[in-house]
Design a protein around this motif. Structure first.
Motif, PDB file in Angstrom:
ATOM      1  N   THR A   1       0.829  -1.199   0.000  1.00  8.35           N
ATOM      2  CA  THR A   1       0.000   0.000   0.000  1.00  8.35           C
ATOM      3  C   THR A   1       0.864   1.250   0.000  1.00  8.35           C
ATOM      4  O   THR A   1       1.980   1.250   0.525  1.00  8.35           O
ATOM      5  N   CYS A   2       0.334   2.296  -0.588  1.00  7.90           N
ATOM      6  CA  CYS A   2       0.958   3.615  -0.563  1.00  7.90           C
ATOM      7  C   CYS A   2      -0.128   4.588  -0.108  1.00  7.90           C
ATOM      8  O   CYS A   2      -1.175   4.706  -0.757  1.00  7.90           O
ATOM      9  N   ASN A   3       0.117   5.250   1.025  1.00  7.98           N
ATOM     10  CA  ASN A   3      -0.860   6.175   1.601  1.00  7.98           C
ATOM     11  C   ASN A   3      -0.374   7.605   1.427  1.00  7.98           C
ATOM     12  O   ASN A   3       0.775   7.918   1.767  1.00  7.98           O
ATOM     13  N   ALA A   4      -1.234   8.458   0.912  1.00  7.17           N
ATOM     14  CA  ALA A   4      -0.912   9.869   0.740  1.00  7.17           C
ATOM     15  C   ALA A   4      -0.740  10.528   2.114  1.00  7.17           C
ATOM     16  O   ALA A   4      -1.265  10.036   3.120  1.00  7.17           O
ATOM     17  N   PRO A   5      -0.005  11.642   2.183  1.00  6.60           N
ATOM     18  CA  PRO A   5       0.185  12.340   3.449  1.00  6.60           C
ATOM     19  C   PRO A   5      -1.154  12.665   4.119  1.00  6.60           C
ATOM     20  O   PRO A   5      -2.080  13.176   3.476  1.00  6.60           O
ATOM     21  N   GLY A   6      -1.263  12.326   5.408  1.00 10.38           N
ATOM     22  CA  GLY A   6      -2.467  12.631   6.170  1.00 10.38           C
ATOM     23  C   GLY A   6      -3.640  11.705   5.925  1.00 10.38           C
ATOM     24  O   GLY A   6      -4.734  11.949   6.427  1.00 10.38           O
ATOM     25  N   PHE A   7      -3.436  10.624   5.177  1.00 14.60           N
ATOM     26  CA  PHE A   7      -4.540   9.720   4.844  1.00 14.60           C
ATOM     27  C   PHE A   7      -4.345   8.344   5.474  1.00 14.60           C
ATOM     28  O   PHE A   7      -3.238   7.912   5.747  1.00 14.60           O
TER      29      PHE A   7
ATOM     30  N   PHE B   1       1.253  -5.636   9.260  1.00 11.85           N
ATOM     31  CA  PHE B   1       1.749  -4.463   8.536  1.00 11.85           C
ATOM     32  C   PHE B   1       3.262  -4.356   8.746  1.00 11.85           C
ATOM     33  O   PHE B   1       3.735  -4.403   9.881  1.00 11.85           O
ATOM     34  N   TYR B   2       4.006  -4.180   7.666  1.00 14.98           N
ATOM     35  CA  TYR B   2       5.439  -3.928   7.741  1.00 14.98           C
ATOM     36  C   TYR B   2       5.692  -2.595   7.045  1.00 14.98           C
ATOM     37  O   TYR B   2       5.394  -2.449   5.845  1.00 14.98           O
ATOM     38  N   VAL B   3       6.206  -1.611   7.781  1.00 16.97           N
ATOM     39  CA  VAL B   3       6.408  -0.267   7.233  1.00 16.97           C
ATOM     40  C   VAL B   3       7.664  -0.252   6.366  1.00 16.97           C
ATOM     41  O   VAL B   3       8.774  -0.495   6.849  1.00 16.97           O
ATOM     42  N   LEU B   4       7.459   0.017   5.084  1.00 23.04           N
ATOM     43  CA  LEU B   4       8.548   0.064   4.103  1.00 23.04           C
ATOM     44  C   LEU B   4       9.146   1.459   3.980  1.00 23.04           C
ATOM     45  O   LEU B   4      10.343   1.604   3.719  1.00 23.04           O
ATOM     46  N   GLU B   5       8.297   2.463   4.128  1.00 23.37           N
ATOM     47  CA  GLU B   5       8.724   3.846   3.914  1.00 23.37           C
ATOM     48  C   GLU B   5       7.789   4.764   4.683  1.00 23.37           C
ATOM     49  O   GLU B   5       6.576   4.558   4.680  1.00 23.37           O
TER      50      GLU B   5
ATOM     51  N   ASP C   1       4.889  14.035   5.331  1.00 21.02           N
ATOM     52  CA  ASP C   1       4.451  14.999   4.324  1.00 21.02           C
ATOM     53  C   ASP C   1       4.669  14.472   2.908  1.00 21.02           C
ATOM     54  O   ASP C   1       4.567  15.218   1.941  1.00 21.02           O
ATOM     55  N   ARG C   2       4.990  13.197   2.817  1.00 19.26           N
ATOM     56  CA  ARG C   2       5.136  12.523   1.521  1.00 19.26           C
ATOM     57  C   ARG C   2       4.485  11.145   1.646  1.00 19.26           C
ATOM     58  O   ARG C   2       4.196  10.702   2.754  1.00 19.26           O
ATOM     59  N   PRO C   3       4.233  10.474   0.536  1.00 20.89           N
ATOM     60  CA  PRO C   3       3.607   9.155   0.617  1.00 20.89           C
ATOM     61  C   PRO C   3       4.420   8.189   1.481  1.00 20.89           C
ATOM     62  O   PRO C   3       5.648   8.246   1.504  1.00 20.89           O
ATOM     63  N   SER C   4       3.720   7.319   2.192  1.00 25.07           N
ATOM     64  CA  SER C   4       4.332   6.262   2.997  1.00 25.07           C
ATOM     65  C   SER C   4       3.819   4.925   2.491  1.00 25.07           C
ATOM     66  O   SER C   4       2.704   4.833   1.980  1.00 25.07           O
TER      67      SER C   4
ATOM     68  N   PRO D   1     -14.545   7.571  11.513  1.00 22.98           N
ATOM     69  CA  PRO D   1     -13.758   8.206  10.451  1.00 22.98           C
ATOM     70  C   PRO D   1     -12.286   7.801  10.560  1.00 22.98           C
ATOM     71  O   PRO D   1     -11.839   7.255  11.578  1.00 22.98           O
ATOM     72  N   PRO D   2     -11.531   8.105   9.508  1.00 20.70           N
ATOM     73  CA  PRO D   2     -10.090   7.843   9.570  1.00 20.70           C
ATOM     74  C   PRO D   2      -9.433   8.632  10.696  1.00 20.70           C
ATOM     75  O   PRO D   2      -9.938   9.697  11.103  1.00 20.70           O
ATOM     76  N   LEU D   3      -8.297   8.130  11.180  1.00 20.53           N
ATOM     77  CA  LEU D   3      -7.498   8.896  12.149  1.00 20.53           C
ATOM     78  C   LEU D   3      -6.984  10.147  11.471  1.00 20.53           C
ATOM     79  O   LEU D   3      -6.794  10.171  10.253  1.00 20.53           O
ATOM     80  N   ARG D   4      -6.712  11.151  12.259  1.00 17.97           N
ATOM     81  CA  ARG D   4      -6.138  12.403  11.756  1.00 17.97           C
ATOM     82  C   ARG D   4      -4.733  12.578  12.325  1.00 17.97           C
ATOM     83  O   ARG D   4      -4.459  12.141  13.438  1.00 17.97           O
ATOM     84  N   ARG D   5      -3.887  13.258  11.569  1.00 20.54           N
ATOM     85  CA  ARG D   5      -2.568  13.585  12.098  1.00 20.54           C
ATOM     86  C   ARG D   5      -2.734  14.563  13.260  1.00 20.54           C
ATOM     87  O   ARG D   5      -3.563  15.469  13.178  1.00 20.54           O
ATOM     88  N   PRO D   6      -1.936  14.390  14.323  1.00 20.82           N
ATOM     89  CA  PRO D   6      -2.033  15.346  15.457  1.00 20.82           C
ATOM     90  C   PRO D   6      -1.556  16.731  15.043  1.00 20.82           C
ATOM     91  O   PRO D   6      -0.803  16.883  14.130  1.00 20.82           O
TER      92      PRO D   6
END
Length: 155
Positions: A42-48, A61-65, A100-103, A150-155
């Motif tokens: 998966t690739c998630n946009a910033p804040g999503f 889940f294994y965080v790649l980036e 602030d970039r895709p993860s 709803p989705p979580l939000r960035r603090p």
């Protein structure tokens, strides 16, 4: 668990769901493992991230980036590159990309889920943004997902 030979190319078609800032690629179909395991990138946009939810399948889940804020069963924590998070089936969870970039994450789903069909249908349901309650309920019932908020939000 018996596996079959399977290959997936890096340029395999991607599924995009702009309403939740998601782009994904199915890396392993469930038939490869006798429906015991699926794997997606998966690739998630910033804040999503996804809506807060639960389902019967376990996810690893294994965080790649990048960096994510997870909430699993009422506990919040940050996951960084190289971290692994296991969410047992039936446990409420969600996450959001803190960067602030895709993860990106590699996600194993146990037992296997037809991720291509699931996420293609989810994209259709969400093509106009947040769906109405009836459409969301029909999708949830078909796939055994409980949307809890709803989705979580960035603090």
């Amino acid at each position: 668990m018996t596996f079959q030979l399977s290959t997936t190319r890096a340029d395999n078609s991607r599924i995009e769901i702009p309403a939740i800032g998601l782009e994904l690629r199915v890396c392993m179909e469930p038939a490869t493992s006798g429906n015991q395991l699926s794997m997606i990138e998966t690739c998630n946009a910033p804040g999503f991230g996804p809506p807060f939810h639960k389902h019967a399948e376990t996810e690893v889940f294994y965080v790649l980036e990048g960096r994510y804020l997870f909430e699993v069963d009422g506990k919040r924590f940050v996951a960084n590159v190289g971290d692994t998070i296991t969410v047992p089936g039936g446990i409420p969870h969600g996450f959001v990309n803190l960067d602030d970039r895709p993860s990106r994450q590699l996600v194993l789903i146990v037992p296997g889920l037809d991720a291509k069909a699931f996420f293609t249908e989810l994209g259709d349901v969400m093509k106009m943004g947040r769906p109405d309650a009836a459409l969301q309920s029909a999708f949830a019932a078909k796939w055994g997902v409980d949307f809890l908020g709803p989705p979580l939000r960035r603090p």
